[in-house]
Design an enzyme around this catalytic site. Sequence first.
Site, PDB file in Angstrom:
ATOM      1  N   SER A 168      46.676  39.761  32.881  1.00 45.65           N
ATOM      2  CA  SER A 168      47.553  39.839  31.708  1.00 45.65           C
ATOM      3  C   SER A 168      48.356  38.549  31.645  1.00 45.65           C
ATOM      4  CB  SER A 168      48.513  41.029  31.883  1.00 45.65           C
ATOM      5  OG  SER A 168      49.568  40.967  30.947  1.00 45.65           O
TER       6      SER A 168
ATOM      7  N   TYR B 258      54.051  46.509  36.881  1.00 51.58           N
ATOM      8  CA  TYR B 258      52.863  46.016  36.164  1.00 51.58           C
ATOM      9  C   TYR B 258      52.683  44.519  36.409  1.00 51.58           C
ATOM     10  CZ  TYR B 258      49.671  45.202  32.196  1.00 51.58           C
ATOM     11  OH  TYR B 258      48.604  44.840  31.400  1.00 51.58           O
TER      12      TYR B 258
HETATM   13  N1  LIG Z   1      46.202  45.777  25.409  1.00 52.51           N
HETATM   14  C1  LIG Z   1      46.833  44.685  25.789  1.00 52.51           C
HETATM   15  O1  LIG Z   1      47.594  44.092  25.024  1.00 52.51           O
HETATM   16  C2  LIG Z   1      46.643  44.135  27.172  1.00 52.51           C
HETATM   17  C3  LIG Z   1      47.299  42.932  27.476  1.00 52.51           C
HETATM   18  C4  LIG Z   1      47.142  42.383  28.733  1.00 52.51           C
HETATM   19  C5  LIG Z   1      46.331  43.012  29.658  1.00 52.51           C
HETATM   20  N2  LIG Z   1      45.715  44.189  29.341  1.00 52.51           N
HETATM   21  C6  LIG Z   1      44.887  44.791  30.369  1.00 52.51           C
HETATM   22  O2  LIG Z   1      43.598  45.006  29.852  1.00 52.51           O
HETATM   23  C7  LIG Z   1      43.008  46.148  30.490  1.00 52.51           C
HETATM   24  C8  LIG Z   1      42.538  47.138  29.438  1.00 52.51           C
HETATM   25  O3  LIG Z   1      43.683  47.557  28.702  1.00 52.51           O
HETATM   26  P1  LIG Z   1      43.603  48.369  27.332  1.00 52.51           P
HETATM   27  O4  LIG Z   1      44.615  47.768  26.455  1.00 52.51           O
HETATM   28  O5  LIG Z   1      42.206  48.503  26.872  1.00 52.51           O
HETATM   29  O6  LIG Z   1      44.190  49.778  27.837  1.00 52.51           O
HETATM   30  P2  LIG Z   1      43.825  51.282  27.446  1.00 52.51           P
HETATM   31  O7  LIG Z   1      43.379  51.374  26.034  1.00 52.51           O
HETATM   32  O8  LIG Z   1      44.993  52.087  27.884  1.00 52.51           O
HETATM   33  O9  LIG Z   1      42.565  51.588  28.380  1.00 52.51           O
HETATM   34  C9  LIG Z   1      42.747  51.654  29.765  1.00 52.51           C
HETATM   35  C10 LIG Z   1      41.403  51.987  30.413  1.00 52.51           C
HETATM   36  O10 LIG Z   1      41.632  52.111  31.835  1.00 52.51           O
HETATM   37  C11 LIG Z   1      41.184  53.416  32.260  1.00 52.51           C
HETATM   38  N3  LIG Z   1      42.059  53.952  33.295  1.00 52.51           N
HETATM   39  C12 LIG Z   1      43.407  54.091  33.260  1.00 52.51           C
HETATM   40  N4  LIG Z   1      43.839  54.700  34.373  1.00 52.51           N
HETATM   41  C13 LIG Z   1      42.732  54.950  35.132  1.00 52.51           C
HETATM   42  C14 LIG Z   1      42.524  55.585  36.387  1.00 52.51           C
HETATM   43  N5  LIG Z   1      43.535  56.117  37.090  1.00 52.51           N
HETATM   44  N6  LIG Z   1      41.258  55.677  36.855  1.00 52.51           N
HETATM   45  C15 LIG Z   1      40.214  55.175  36.148  1.00 52.51           C
HETATM   46  N7  LIG Z   1      40.347  54.569  34.958  1.00 52.51           N
HETATM   47  C16 LIG Z   1      41.601  54.475  34.458  1.00 52.51           C
HETATM   48  C17 LIG Z   1      41.237  54.286  31.002  1.00 52.51           C
HETATM   49  O11 LIG Z   1      40.263  55.319  31.078  1.00 52.51           O
HETATM   50  P3  LIG Z   1      40.606  56.883  31.347  1.00 52.51           P
HETATM   51  O12 LIG Z   1      41.952  57.168  30.748  1.00 52.51           O
HETATM   52  O13 LIG Z   1      39.468  57.602  30.666  1.00 52.51           O
HETATM   53  O14 LIG Z   1      40.553  57.017  32.830  1.00 52.51           O
HETATM   54  C18 LIG Z   1      40.830  53.297  29.912  1.00 52.51           C
HETATM   55  O15 LIG Z   1      39.431  53.196  29.820  1.00 52.51           O
HETATM   56  C19 LIG Z   1      44.088  46.706  31.419  1.00 52.51           C
HETATM   57  O16 LIG Z   1      43.911  46.223  32.717  1.00 52.51           O
HETATM   58  C20 LIG Z   1      45.358  46.143  30.829  1.00 52.51           C
HETATM   59  O17 LIG Z   1      46.389  46.065  31.781  1.00 52.51           O
HETATM   60  C21 LIG Z   1      45.852  44.762  28.118  1.00 52.51           C
END
Ligand SMILES: NC(=O)c1ccc[n+]([C@@H]2O[C@H](COP(=O)([O-])OP(=O)(O)OC[C@H]3O[C@@H](n4cnc5c(N)ncnc54)[C@H](OP(=O)(O)O)[C@@H]3O)[C@@H](O)[C@H]2O)c1
Length: 252
Positions: free
Chosen positions: A142, A155
């Site tokens: 991130s 985080y």
């Molecule tokens: N969105 C942003 O702006 C942003 C910015 C910087 C970094 N990121 C990073 O990008 C990545 C994806 O984020 P996103 O925005 O797509 O988030 P999201 O929509 O909340 O998706 C998170 C994913 O992680 C899985 N997950 C969460 N907890 C889990 C657990 N305990 N065991 C297994 N799987 C788990 C969820 O699947 P289930 O709930 O089905 O388990 C889901 O597929 C993350 O690492 C996040 O920190 C996102």
Amino acid sequence: MEDLFSVVDKVVIVTGASRGIGEAIARGFIARGARLVCTARSEESMAELAASAPGRVAVVACDLAEASEIRQISRIAEERFGRVDALINNAGTTAVAADPYQDEANWDLTLQVNLKAAFILGGAVAKIMERQGSGSIINIASIGALLGFPDNPSYQAAKGGLRQLSRAMARDFGSDGIRVNTVCPGYIRTQMTERSYQDEAMRQARTSRTLLGRWGDPEDLVGACLFLASDASSYVTGVDLPVDGGWTAQGL
Ligand SMILES: NC(=O)c1ccc[n+]([C@@H]2O[C@H](COP(=O)([O-])OP(=O)(O)OC[C@H]3O[C@@H](n4cnc5c(N)ncnc54)[C@H](OP(=O)(O)O)[C@@H]3O)[C@@H](O)[C@H]2O)c1
């Protein structure tokens, strides 16, 4: 040029593939002929991915908060496809804590899912890649791994640790032909950021701070991952690749 970025038949593990960025990455790789191991807790959310390319997609239900469940992912990948060419540690979680500096449970869960799970799965996959003499590990961190943001220390510590885990693994496994890199997304519209996107003031603040003047879509991460998983990045290891619309490039 097409061959340089090819992922045809490559075996790619994507964690957090059930929605958001992970789902977009999985779809992007499936569309380009890769074989996928998709994992998250909710198996039913990945049924459509599996159906989109019969025989080319394995789905593994796994809670990354449970360390003992994690190694099954690489085991199933090897049993099913015989190798692993790329691992994309994308799953992540963040939770607002009333008083984050007093909330050890929040710290523990955040560090487990965002960092320790990548350490365990990365270590297990590195064993397979060592035998192959090749592989690419991509850790989705991130911009919170690069800069200070308010009220979310666990985080940022987890993502900063993940960024440094990439460098440690790049150092330790480079001689085995394994490359390890970090992707740092900026503000991407997903379930994780929906609350701030729905808040007009927060949405605007993030839009105007981004050089490209917009939030990212999950699909904006696909190209960076294709690059890092393919031969196009054959001499790239241990780097951070911000995919942030210019957020971290801005001084004033
Ligand atoms: N969105 C942003 O702006 C942003 C910015 C910087 C970094 N990121 C990073 O990008 C990545 C994806 O984020 P996103 O925005 O797509 O988030 P999201 O929509 O909340 O998706 C998170 C994913 O992680 C899985 N997950 C969460 N907890 C889990 C657990 N305990 N065991 C297994 N799987 C788990 C969820 O699947 P289930 O709930 O089905 O388990 C889901 O597929 C993350 O690492 C996040 O920190 C996102």
